[in-house]
Design a protein around this motif. Sequence first.
Motif, PDB file in Angstrom:
ATOM      1  N   ALA A   1      10.705  -3.238   7.538  1.00  0.00           N
ATOM      2  CA  ALA A   1      11.547  -3.322   6.354  1.00  0.00           C
ATOM      3  C   ALA A   1      10.777  -3.874   5.164  1.00  0.00           C
ATOM      4  CB  ALA A   1      12.758  -4.205   6.641  1.00  0.00           C
ATOM      5  N   VAL A   2      11.367  -3.717   3.983  1.00  0.00           N
ATOM      6  CA  VAL A   2      10.814  -4.338   2.781  1.00  0.00           C
ATOM      7  C   VAL A   2      10.670  -5.844   3.022  1.00  0.00           C
ATOM      8  CG1 VAL A   2      11.349  -4.924   0.383  1.00  0.00           C
ATOM      9  CG2 VAL A   2      11.697  -2.582   1.212  1.00  0.00           C
ATOM     10  N   GLY A   3       9.502  -6.388   2.699  1.00  0.00           N
ATOM     11  CA  GLY A   3       9.240  -7.806   2.910  1.00  0.00           C
ATOM     12  C   GLY A   3       8.652  -8.155   4.253  1.00  0.00           C
ATOM     13  N   SER A   4       8.364  -7.173   5.090  1.00  0.00           N
ATOM     14  CA  SER A   4       7.894  -7.460   6.447  1.00  0.00           C
ATOM     15  C   SER A   4       6.387  -7.359   6.612  1.00  0.00           C
ATOM     16  CB  SER A   4       8.569  -6.508   7.444  1.00  0.00           C
ATOM     17  OG  SER A   4       8.137  -5.177   7.229  1.00  0.00           O
ATOM     18  N   SER A   5       5.642  -6.893   5.592  1.00  0.00           N
ATOM     19  CA  SER A   5       4.215  -6.666   5.788  1.00  0.00           C
ATOM     20  C   SER A   5       3.467  -6.819   4.478  1.00  0.00           C
ATOM     21  CB  SER A   5       3.973  -5.276   6.376  1.00  0.00           C
ATOM     22  OG  SER A   5       4.384  -4.270   5.464  1.00  0.00           O
ATOM     23  N   ASP A   6       2.134  -6.762   4.562  1.00  0.00           N
ATOM     24  CA  ASP A   6       1.262  -6.908   3.402  1.00  0.00           C
ATOM     25  C   ASP A   6       0.662  -5.584   2.956  1.00  0.00           C
ATOM     26  OD1 ASP A   6       1.683  -9.642   3.366  1.00  0.00           O
ATOM     27  OD2 ASP A   6      -0.013 -10.059   4.682  1.00  0.00           O
TER      28      ASP A   6
ATOM     29  N   LEU B   1      17.568   4.614   4.965  1.00  0.00           N
ATOM     30  CA  LEU B   1      16.221   5.203   4.924  1.00  0.00           C
ATOM     31  C   LEU B   1      15.183   4.132   4.627  1.00  0.00           C
ATOM     32  CD1 LEU B   1      14.276   7.682   4.847  1.00  0.00           C
ATOM     33  CD2 LEU B   1      14.753   7.790   2.380  1.00  0.00           C
ATOM     34  N   GLN B   2      14.151   4.054   5.480  1.00  0.00           N
ATOM     35  CA  GLN B   2      12.927   3.317   5.182  1.00  0.00           C
ATOM     36  C   GLN B   2      11.836   4.353   4.939  1.00  0.00           C
ATOM     37  OE1 GLN B   2      11.952   0.689   8.397  1.00  0.00           O
ATOM     38  NE2 GLN B   2      13.579  -0.775   7.933  1.00  0.00           N
ATOM     39  N   SER B   3      11.224   4.296   3.773  1.00  0.00           N
ATOM     40  CA  SER B   3      10.191   5.265   3.434  1.00  0.00           C
ATOM     41  C   SER B   3       8.994   4.540   2.840  1.00  0.00           C
ATOM     42  CB  SER B   3      10.736   6.293   2.436  1.00  0.00           C
ATOM     43  OG  SER B   3       9.779   7.301   2.166  1.00  0.00           O
ATOM     44  N   SER B   4       7.791   4.945   3.237  1.00  0.00           N
ATOM     45  CA  SER B   4       6.584   4.338   2.682  1.00  0.00           C
ATOM     46  C   SER B   4       5.572   5.419   2.363  1.00  0.00           C
ATOM     47  CB  SER B   4       5.982   3.321   3.652  1.00  0.00           C
ATOM     48  OG  SER B   4       5.577   3.941   4.851  1.00  0.00           O
TER      49      SER B   4
ATOM     50  N   ILE C   1      -3.297   1.982  -2.308  1.00  0.00           N
ATOM     51  CA  ILE C   1      -2.104   1.633  -3.078  1.00  0.00           C
ATOM     52  C   ILE C   1      -0.914   2.242  -2.350  1.00  0.00           C
ATOM     53  CG2 ILE C   1      -3.261   1.403  -5.290  1.00  0.00           C
ATOM     54  CD1 ILE C   1      -2.302   4.189  -6.028  1.00  0.00           C
ATOM     55  N   GLY C   2       0.195   1.515  -2.349  1.00  0.00           N
ATOM     56  CA  GLY C   2       1.325   1.996  -1.567  1.00  0.00           C
ATOM     57  C   GLY C   2       2.641   1.492  -2.094  1.00  0.00           C
ATOM     58  N   VAL C   3       3.694   2.112  -1.599  1.00  0.00           N
ATOM     59  CA  VAL C   3       5.051   1.724  -1.949  1.00  0.00           C
ATOM     60  C   VAL C   3       5.922   1.862  -0.708  1.00  0.00           C
ATOM     61  CG1 VAL C   3       5.596   4.069  -2.744  1.00  0.00           C
ATOM     62  CG2 VAL C   3       6.989   2.157  -3.523  1.00  0.00           C
ATOM     63  N   ARG C   4       6.865   0.940  -0.559  1.00  0.00           N
ATOM     64  CA  ARG C   4       7.849   1.010   0.526  1.00  0.00           C
ATOM     65  C   ARG C   4       9.222   0.770  -0.082  1.00  0.00           C
ATOM     66  NH1 ARG C   4       6.385  -2.535   5.336  1.00  0.00           N
ATOM     67  NH2 ARG C   4       5.315  -0.635   5.990  1.00  0.00           N
ATOM     68  N   THR C   5      10.190   1.595   0.330  1.00  0.00           N
ATOM     69  CA  THR C   5      11.507   1.488  -0.274  1.00  0.00           C
ATOM     70  C   THR C   5      12.612   1.637   0.754  1.00  0.00           C
ATOM     71  OG1 THR C   5      12.968   2.364  -2.010  1.00  0.00           O
ATOM     72  CG2 THR C   5      11.612   3.958  -0.819  1.00  0.00           C
TER      73      THR C   5
ATOM     74  N   LYS D   1      15.263  -3.018  -3.820  1.00  0.00           N
ATOM     75  CA  LYS D   1      14.906  -2.737  -2.427  1.00  0.00           C
ATOM     76  C   LYS D   1      13.620  -1.914  -2.320  1.00  0.00           C
ATOM     77  CE  LYS D   1      19.670  -2.941  -0.738  1.00  0.00           C
ATOM     78  NZ  LYS D   1      20.726  -2.244   0.035  1.00  0.00           N
ATOM     79  N   THR D   2      12.689  -2.124  -3.236  1.00  0.00           N
ATOM     80  CA  THR D   2      11.417  -1.412  -3.244  1.00  0.00           C
ATOM     81  C   THR D   2      10.299  -2.405  -3.541  1.00  0.00           C
ATOM     82  OG1 THR D   2      12.489   0.611  -4.033  1.00  0.00           O
ATOM     83  CG2 THR D   2      10.110   0.455  -4.317  1.00  0.00           C
ATOM     84  N   GLU D   3       9.167  -2.267  -2.843  1.00  0.00           N
ATOM     85  CA  GLU D   3       8.014  -3.107  -3.125  1.00  0.00           C
ATOM     86  C   GLU D   3       6.752  -2.255  -3.216  1.00  0.00           C
ATOM     87  OE1 GLU D   3       7.387  -6.018  -0.042  1.00  0.00           O
ATOM     88  OE2 GLU D   3       7.709  -4.571   1.565  1.00  0.00           O
ATOM     89  N   PHE D   4       5.736  -2.805  -3.905  1.00  0.00           N
ATOM     90  CA  PHE D   4       4.502  -2.082  -4.184  1.00  0.00           C
ATOM     91  C   PHE D   4       3.322  -2.902  -3.669  1.00  0.00           C
ATOM     92  CE2 PHE D   4       7.717  -1.001  -7.275  1.00  0.00           C
ATOM     93  CZ  PHE D   4       7.655   0.384  -7.324  1.00  0.00           C
ATOM     94  N   PHE D   5       2.269  -2.189  -3.245  1.00  0.00           N
ATOM     95  CA  PHE D   5       1.123  -2.834  -2.624  1.00  0.00           C
ATOM     96  C   PHE D   5      -0.187  -2.340  -3.249  1.00  0.00           C
ATOM     97  CE2 PHE D   5       4.461  -2.207   0.479  1.00  0.00           C
ATOM     98  CZ  PHE D   5       4.577  -3.424   1.131  1.00  0.00           C
ATOM     99  N   PHE D   6      -1.134  -3.242  -3.353  1.00  0.00           N
ATOM    100  CA  PHE D   6      -2.528  -2.870  -3.588  1.00  0.00           C
ATOM    101  C   PHE D   6      -3.370  -3.640  -2.587  1.00  0.00           C
ATOM    102  CE2 PHE D   6      -6.722  -3.836  -5.352  1.00  0.00           C
ATOM    103  CZ  PHE D   6      -7.207  -2.544  -5.491  1.00  0.00           C
TER     104      PHE D   6
END
Length: 680
Positions: free
Chosen positions: A46-51, A501-504, A491-495, A454-459
């Motif tokens: 889920a959102v908030g579960s990983s780096d 729906l969990q989508s990354s 670079i990534g996004v998870r929403t 409910k969306t997060e972004f990663f680098f």
Amino acid sequence: MWHRHRHTACAAAALALCANAPLAQTAPADTTVAQRVTIEGHYDNAVGSSDAASQGTIRAELLKSRPPQRPGEVLEFVPGVIVTQHSGDGKANQYFLRGFNLDHGTDFATFVDGMPVNMPTHGHGQGYTDLNFLIPELVQRIDYRKGPYFASVGDFSAAGSADIVYRTRFDAPFALVTLGENGYRRGVLGGSTEVAGGTTLLGAFEAMRNDGPWTLKEDLRRSNGVLTWSGGTQAQGWSVTGMGYDAKWRSTDQIPQRLIDAGSFNGAPFGHFDAIDPTDGGETSRSSLSGQWHRNVDGQVTRVMAYAMRYRLQLHSNFTYFTTPDGDQFLQSDDRKVFGLRASHSFGHKLGRLDARSEFGAQLRHDRIRVGLFDTVERSIVATTRDDSVRETLGGVYGQTGIELTPVLRTVLGVRADQVRNTVQSLATPANSGKARDTLVSPKFSLIAGPFAKTEFFFNAGQGFHSNDARGTTDAALPTPPLVKAEGYEIGVRTEAIAGLQSSLALWTLKSDSELVYVGDAGTTEESGASRRRGVEWSNRFVPVPWLLFDADFAWTHARFTNGDRIPNAIDRVASLAATLRDIGPWSASLQLRYLGPGALIEDNSVRSFSSTLTNLRVGRKLGGNAEVTLDVFNLFDRKVNDIQYFYESQLPGETAPVADRHVHPAEPRSARLSLLVRF
């Protein structure tokens, strides 16, 4: 590349421990403000579960819903990973991920219950990862990471890593019996009980036999055992585990396309499931003892693990057939003892006014190896190519800090330092004896923004590495560097913006300083230059109603040497689609489609592999509260495709010179297995 492997028939007892997380893995810094949720016990992504967008956890409920044809195929639950086999089922699988033909494991680090599975300086291939000792019913979860962004993981993790965590107790004792076509038989017994002092004893034993669809019956015989003694609580606890595994088999290796097209060999009909050398095969064994201890007091978490392992392999293979008058069969042998230690400590603290959490750790592994390559005729040794005694020690230290910059912005800074020391005594060619040492420092960085709606972004950015075969590092003709650096960005996004729906989505690139490898088949080092890979991964989990789960994972990859040449066996695209019905009264079912795309077989791309699509079906029905029956159908539509394809030279009887040709190993035709599970 192609290769060579061994067995025995013993059943052993092993022990698994399951402290909350394996020591080989670093949990994300506890700085997120998002609430972690799971999809009905199948995922914890889920959102908030990983780096990172490409990091996640797969839980046991999902593993139960889909049928693995072989134990190593549990890694196919990791999005983007494809697992195949190009020889007998007692041999390690072939793995594909992020434009890598990972061969039997190089560049993907795998751990089972905290112990490393990859074997450096292996008789068959660097990083050899044999998961055939895995008992799927024991798996509690799989924690996976892709890319070299995680400070706690070192050797072989450039493309990614996975921790397969075993359980320490069962809800109830059970017995499982599976019968299938082509002589498939498997039985598993497992259970746990409370013993003196409030501790728990878990035991599991597996026995399996299989002939497969091959004209030459595989005669695979596998026995496997695990015994775990554990005690304490989540706040402070320990476990001791013993494992034992033994297997023996005959193998039908890859065969040349020209022989399949001819339809006959030595005057007899010949097809996809026939063998050229009927004496190919192997035997292997693995036993281990490990112990883990953990303590969690006021948010300060300490973990310590130690392990000792004994491993053996004898593998007879013949991939070029008759370039010499007596045939080209060879033996790859590996006999080793492995000792290791892992320790880590993490704690929350302030960094100025900012909340932070830091972790520091150390890892040490020592392998004492006798490894050889021999020419054989019908499994009898006739000449020695390499025979070496190797001592290889790899030590690493790491540190990382996660910092909450704002309620919706956090960062993780990390670094690890690794040093390898090799001592090689070449018993066949003294000039190849010697010592080698190398040190590598690998920085890591992650930046996570969100959640926003409910969306997060990663680098993510980081350096990693894989070690080279120690025999290559002291080779008198062409020594190779002991450690090979890789550098990656993502670079990534998870929403979860859409209900259910969990989508990354992840866009990544990975540069490797060298594709230098020690080729165990030839006993020499081959240079294939630096490389660059880039790609896109899109993973989706959708639960429209509580009883229905859809999975859809797609990956596209562009892989090249830096001179522009293609990387042989680098697959361009893969996909996995699955639908799972859960608890429809007493019924459950799943249907999975797996697509392995095409790729270049040689550097100029003039010969390419053909794509393959396989579909597997599982249907289950509960028989009261304590029993259930399951039907698995593999290759449901009986597709005639190949598990693996290579392009190289081989020579058949009657041919005056080696012929460059496509060599293939077919996927198994449609087959069914019926299982009965009874809980006591």
